[in-house]
Design a protein around this motif. Sequence first.
Motif, mmCIF file in Angstrom:
data_model
loop_
_atom_site.group_PDB
_atom_site.id
_atom_site.type_symbol
_atom_site.label_atom_id
_atom_site.label_comp_id
_atom_site.label_asym_id
_atom_site.label_seq_id
_atom_site.Cartn_x
_atom_site.Cartn_y
_atom_site.Cartn_z
ATOM 1 N N LEU A 289 0.832 -1.191 0.000
ATOM 2 C CA LEU A 289 0.000 0.000 0.000
ATOM 3 C C LEU A 289 0.870 1.246 0.000
ATOM 4 C CD1 LEU A 289 -2.760 1.410 0.308
ATOM 5 C CD2 LEU A 289 -2.516 1.148 2.779
ATOM 6 N N HIS A 290 0.680 2.098 -1.012
ATOM 7 C CA HIS A 290 1.454 3.337 -1.061
ATOM 8 C C HIS A 290 0.694 4.436 -0.336
ATOM 9 C CE1 HIS A 290 4.086 6.501 -2.538
ATOM 10 N NE2 HIS A 290 2.977 7.194 -2.764
ATOM 11 N N LEU B 191 -4.958 -0.786 6.122
ATOM 12 C CA LEU B 191 -4.355 -1.826 5.291
ATOM 13 C C LEU B 191 -5.287 -3.017 5.135
ATOM 14 C CD1 LEU B 191 -1.529 -2.174 3.924
ATOM 15 C CD2 LEU B 191 -0.948 -3.643 5.848
ATOM 16 N N SER C 115 -10.509 2.441 -1.669
ATOM 17 C CA SER C 115 -9.445 2.482 -2.670
ATOM 18 C C SER C 115 -8.140 2.916 -2.006
ATOM 19 C CB SER C 115 -9.816 3.469 -3.784
ATOM 20 O OG SER C 115 -9.813 4.803 -3.280
ATOM 21 N N ASP C 116 -7.021 2.690 -2.696
ATOM 22 C CA ASP C 116 -5.730 3.119 -2.157
ATOM 23 C C ASP C 116 -5.682 4.629 -1.989
ATOM 24 O OD1 ASP C 116 -4.974 0.521 -2.129
ATOM 25 O OD2 ASP C 116 -3.493 0.664 -3.731
ATOM 26 N N LYS D 259 -7.483 5.544 1.217
ATOM 27 C CA LYS D 259 -6.643 5.178 2.368
ATOM 28 C C LYS D 259 -5.520 6.194 2.567
ATOM 29 C CE LYS D 259 -7.536 0.224 1.833
ATOM 30 N NZ LYS D 259 -6.961 -1.099 1.514
ATOM 31 N N SER D 260 -4.933 6.631 1.460
ATOM 32 C CA SER D 260 -3.854 7.615 1.539
ATOM 33 C C SER D 260 -4.376 8.948 2.064
ATOM 34 C CB SER D 260 -3.211 7.816 0.164
ATOM 35 O OG SER D 260 -2.091 8.659 0.243
ATOM 36 N N ARG E 170 1.850 4.475 -11.247
ATOM 37 C CA ARG E 170 1.073 4.412 -10.013
ATOM 38 C C ARG E 170 0.062 5.552 -9.932
ATOM 39 N NH1 ARG E 170 4.776 5.591 -6.165
ATOM 40 N NH2 ARG E 170 3.943 7.678 -5.930
ATOM 41 N N ARG F 116 -3.925 5.238 -9.994
ATOM 42 C CA ARG F 116 -4.623 5.732 -8.810
ATOM 43 C C ARG F 116 -5.875 6.512 -9.192
ATOM 44 N NH1 ARG F 116 -1.669 9.470 -4.340
ATOM 45 N NH2 ARG F 116 -1.554 7.516 -3.219
#
Length: 216
Positions: free
Chosen positions: A10-11, A37, A43-44, A47-48, A157, A161
């Motif tokens: 996970l970025h 996580l 979605s990533d 989360k970010s 990425r 994204r």
Amino acid sequence: MADGKARKQLHIDNLYLVKKLDEDYQKAFYRLYDYLLEDTKKSDLDKSIIANIALEQCMEGMKAQKKPQLVIPRDLKDYVAKYSKGPVYKEMKKKLRNQDYEKLQIGSIWMVFAIAMVLFFLKNLLTKDYLANYAIDAIVACIAGAIAFQNFKIKRRIIRRYQFGSFYMRVDAATLLACVFIKLVSPSNFDITYLLLVISFFITKKKIKPQFEVVI
């Protein structure tokens, strides 16, 4: 706490800021990090965004000498739900969007110069006319290739994204193949391959900017 291998899946933008937190705040943040996580629904990017909101709040809370549990409560479900929408979420999403756009532009510029260096070495390899000698030119080309690949991964990425599609990756691939073909056919024609790389950069920049503008 999730292990290092899992965390690499996970970025999270600006994760380096965690090093500026004291031990208690780091533990509080990583408790949230591990919770995010394990979330398979978000979605990533979401989360970010939530992780970066938490990072900012942890930095502010530490400066104000608040206890970590007052910033990141025990009930992470309610905390995540609270910051999964609303003005704070939108503001952080806009901040990360601008950051990603800047990263993409800088990375693309690095790619142009790095790939140009690799192509320059390819020309020298074909003509046997090295700038210094084979070993030095090869080392420089390898470094340039590593830089190009690293920035390509960042670009890929970011495009994934925001789900901008495969157009940009196809442009990069087509440009690279065209440059290599030109080098093989006419090794001395360095300026044309560099021009192709620059054109590819501006095509991407012109097309992707409006897509970033409608993200928020």
